[in-house]
Design an enzyme around this catalytic site. Sequence first.
Site, PDB file in Angstrom:
ATOM      1  N   GLY A 112       0.808  -1.226   0.000  1.00 47.47           N
ATOM      2  CA  GLY A 112       0.000   0.000   0.000  1.00 47.47           C
ATOM      3  C   GLY A 112       0.834   1.266   0.000  1.00 47.47           C
ATOM      4  O   GLY A 112       2.057   1.239  -0.193  1.00 47.47           O
ATOM      5  N   GLN A 113       0.167   2.379   0.249  1.00 44.87           N
ATOM      6  CA  GLN A 113       0.791   3.704   0.165  1.00 44.87           C
ATOM      7  C   GLN A 113       2.012   3.820   1.086  1.00 44.87           C
ATOM      8  O   GLN A 113       3.064   4.291   0.682  1.00 44.87           O
ATOM      9  CB  GLN A 113      -0.236   4.785   0.533  1.00 44.87           C
ATOM     10  CG  GLN A 113       0.300   6.202   0.409  1.00 44.87           C
ATOM     11  CD  GLN A 113      -0.541   7.218   1.172  1.00 44.87           C
ATOM     12  OE1 GLN A 113      -1.469   6.866   1.901  1.00 44.87           O
ATOM     13  NE2 GLN A 113      -0.222   8.478   1.003  1.00 44.87           N
ATOM     14  N   ASP A 135      -3.955 -11.796   4.905  1.00 45.81           N
ATOM     15  CA  ASP A 135      -5.168 -10.987   4.894  1.00 45.81           C
ATOM     16  C   ASP A 135      -5.496 -10.674   6.353  1.00 45.81           C
ATOM     17  O   ASP A 135      -5.670 -11.586   7.162  1.00 45.81           O
ATOM     18  CB  ASP A 135      -6.292 -11.794   4.232  1.00 45.81           C
ATOM     19  CG  ASP A 135      -7.598 -11.026   4.160  1.00 45.81           C
ATOM     20  OD1 ASP A 135      -7.789 -10.078   4.958  1.00 45.81           O
ATOM     21  OD2 ASP A 135      -8.439 -11.398   3.327  1.00 45.81           O
ATOM     22  N   TYR A 168     -13.683   6.415   8.759  1.00 42.25           N
ATOM     23  CA  TYR A 168     -12.220   6.348   8.858  1.00 42.25           C
ATOM     24  C   TYR A 168     -11.780   6.784  10.259  1.00 42.25           C
ATOM     25  O   TYR A 168     -11.020   6.095  10.943  1.00 42.25           O
ATOM     26  CB  TYR A 168     -11.611   7.267   7.793  1.00 42.25           C
ATOM     27  CG  TYR A 168     -10.109   7.274   7.735  1.00 42.25           C
ATOM     28  CD1 TYR A 168      -9.400   6.176   7.272  1.00 42.25           C
ATOM     29  CD2 TYR A 168      -9.393   8.410   8.116  1.00 42.25           C
ATOM     30  CE1 TYR A 168      -8.019   6.205   7.199  1.00 42.25           C
ATOM     31  CE2 TYR A 168      -8.014   8.438   8.031  1.00 42.25           C
ATOM     32  CZ  TYR A 168      -7.335   7.333   7.572  1.00 42.25           C
ATOM     33  OH  TYR A 168      -5.963   7.368   7.501  1.00 42.25           O
ATOM     34  N   LYS A 214     -10.132   4.768  13.464  1.00 42.93           N
ATOM     35  CA  LYS A 214      -8.823   5.171  13.996  1.00 42.93           C
ATOM     36  C   LYS A 214      -8.884   5.399  15.511  1.00 42.93           C
ATOM     37  O   LYS A 214      -8.005   4.951  16.247  1.00 42.93           O
ATOM     38  CB  LYS A 214      -8.308   6.429  13.280  1.00 42.93           C
ATOM     39  CG  LYS A 214      -7.867   6.184  11.850  1.00 42.93           C
ATOM     40  CD  LYS A 214      -6.748   5.155  11.779  1.00 42.93           C
ATOM     41  CE  LYS A 214      -6.259   4.906  10.376  1.00 42.93           C
ATOM     42  NZ  LYS A 214      -5.384   3.720  10.288  1.00 42.93           N
TER      43      LYS A 214
HETATM   44  N1  SER Z   1      -4.212  10.595   4.235  1.00 45.97           N
HETATM   45  C1  SER Z   1      -5.348  10.145   4.991  1.00 45.97           C
HETATM   46  C2  SER Z   1      -6.610  10.370   4.245  1.00 45.97           C
HETATM   47  O1  SER Z   1      -6.753  11.374   3.621  1.00 45.97           O
HETATM   48  C3  SER Z   1      -5.411  10.848   6.322  1.00 45.97           C
HETATM   49  O2  SER Z   1      -4.887  10.056   7.314  1.00 45.97           O
HETATM   50  O3  SER Z   1      -7.479   9.559   4.313  1.00 45.97           O
END
Ligand code: SER
Length: 318
Positions: free
Chosen positions: A11-12, A54, A143, A147
């Site tokens: 991933g990123q 996974d 999101y 978190k």
């Molecule tokens: N880069 C992330 C987002 O924009 C922020 O934690 O979802």
Amino acid sequence: MKNILVIGSTGQIGSELTMKLRDIYGNGNVVAGYIPGAEPHGVLAESGPSEVVDITNAQQIAHTVERYSIDTIYNLAALLSAVAENKPQLAWHIGIDGLMNVLEVARERHCAVFTPSSIGSFGPNAPKNGTPQDTIQQPRTMYGVTKVTGELLSNYYTLKYGVDTRSVRFPGLISYVTPPGGGTTDYAVDIYYSAVQGKKFICPIAPGTFMDMMYMPDALRAAIEIMEADESKLRHRNSFNIAAMSFDPEIIYGKIKHYIPEFEMEYQVDPLRQAIAESWPNKLDDTCARMEWGWHHHYDLDAMTRDMIAKLRERFKK
Ligand code: SER
């Protein structure tokens, strides 16, 4: 001696962090965990071991931890903010059911765990400027909900079971290597690609919207340094505010234009991303990270912009 499993290694963040960890701890000691459909390629695939892991499959995690005698897990599996808003159930399943799987394996097999949190873990009720380390966290995005829940769950596993969990709240991360997908801060990556490729940039975030941002080399260092920090000095664990720079679209546009004067930008605000951005802090206070484990950033907006433009020009030969 560390034996590390990176979940979400393609991933990123994972694609760069895995390589940096291999540089530090040895290629053979860092396992790249991936899901089918997101296999590692090139140097990531060739430089060390990789396994299908996974995060929603506890057995796969346990099997890999046992096979490679893993003692540290970097848990980077997540959906970014705008994608999570469109798939909230999946975001929870990966972010929280997945984290629970990781923490259970860590409890049973004595692993340390790093799970990133985010500026998205705050919400509109937190102070916007100089957002403190310990403050109200009432996010309104899935999101952010995953978190802040992840922070609490990780702290719980430390208090209840003694699992060594640690985390930082990442700002928007900017890199020329792996493009992000579906984040609210991603405009600050895309803008460099447009500028270097000679294209007009269509900005989805409105002028005046400030968010914390960080250049990827600083973010990778933070993830490694927090796991290496002297535990006796840590008053916090999950999760530390870290900061490097804060800007709005006008400021980053102006900075890029300084180096590429013909660059043009136009606004077409995306209501979903704009609403998310407005509910996030403008600028975090990262004093605790600086005091407790010596966090410091190297790149400001100018240094990052010069490096991004140079690296992308090399890539696109412009
Ligand atoms: N880069 C992330 C987002 O924009 C922020 O934690 O979802």
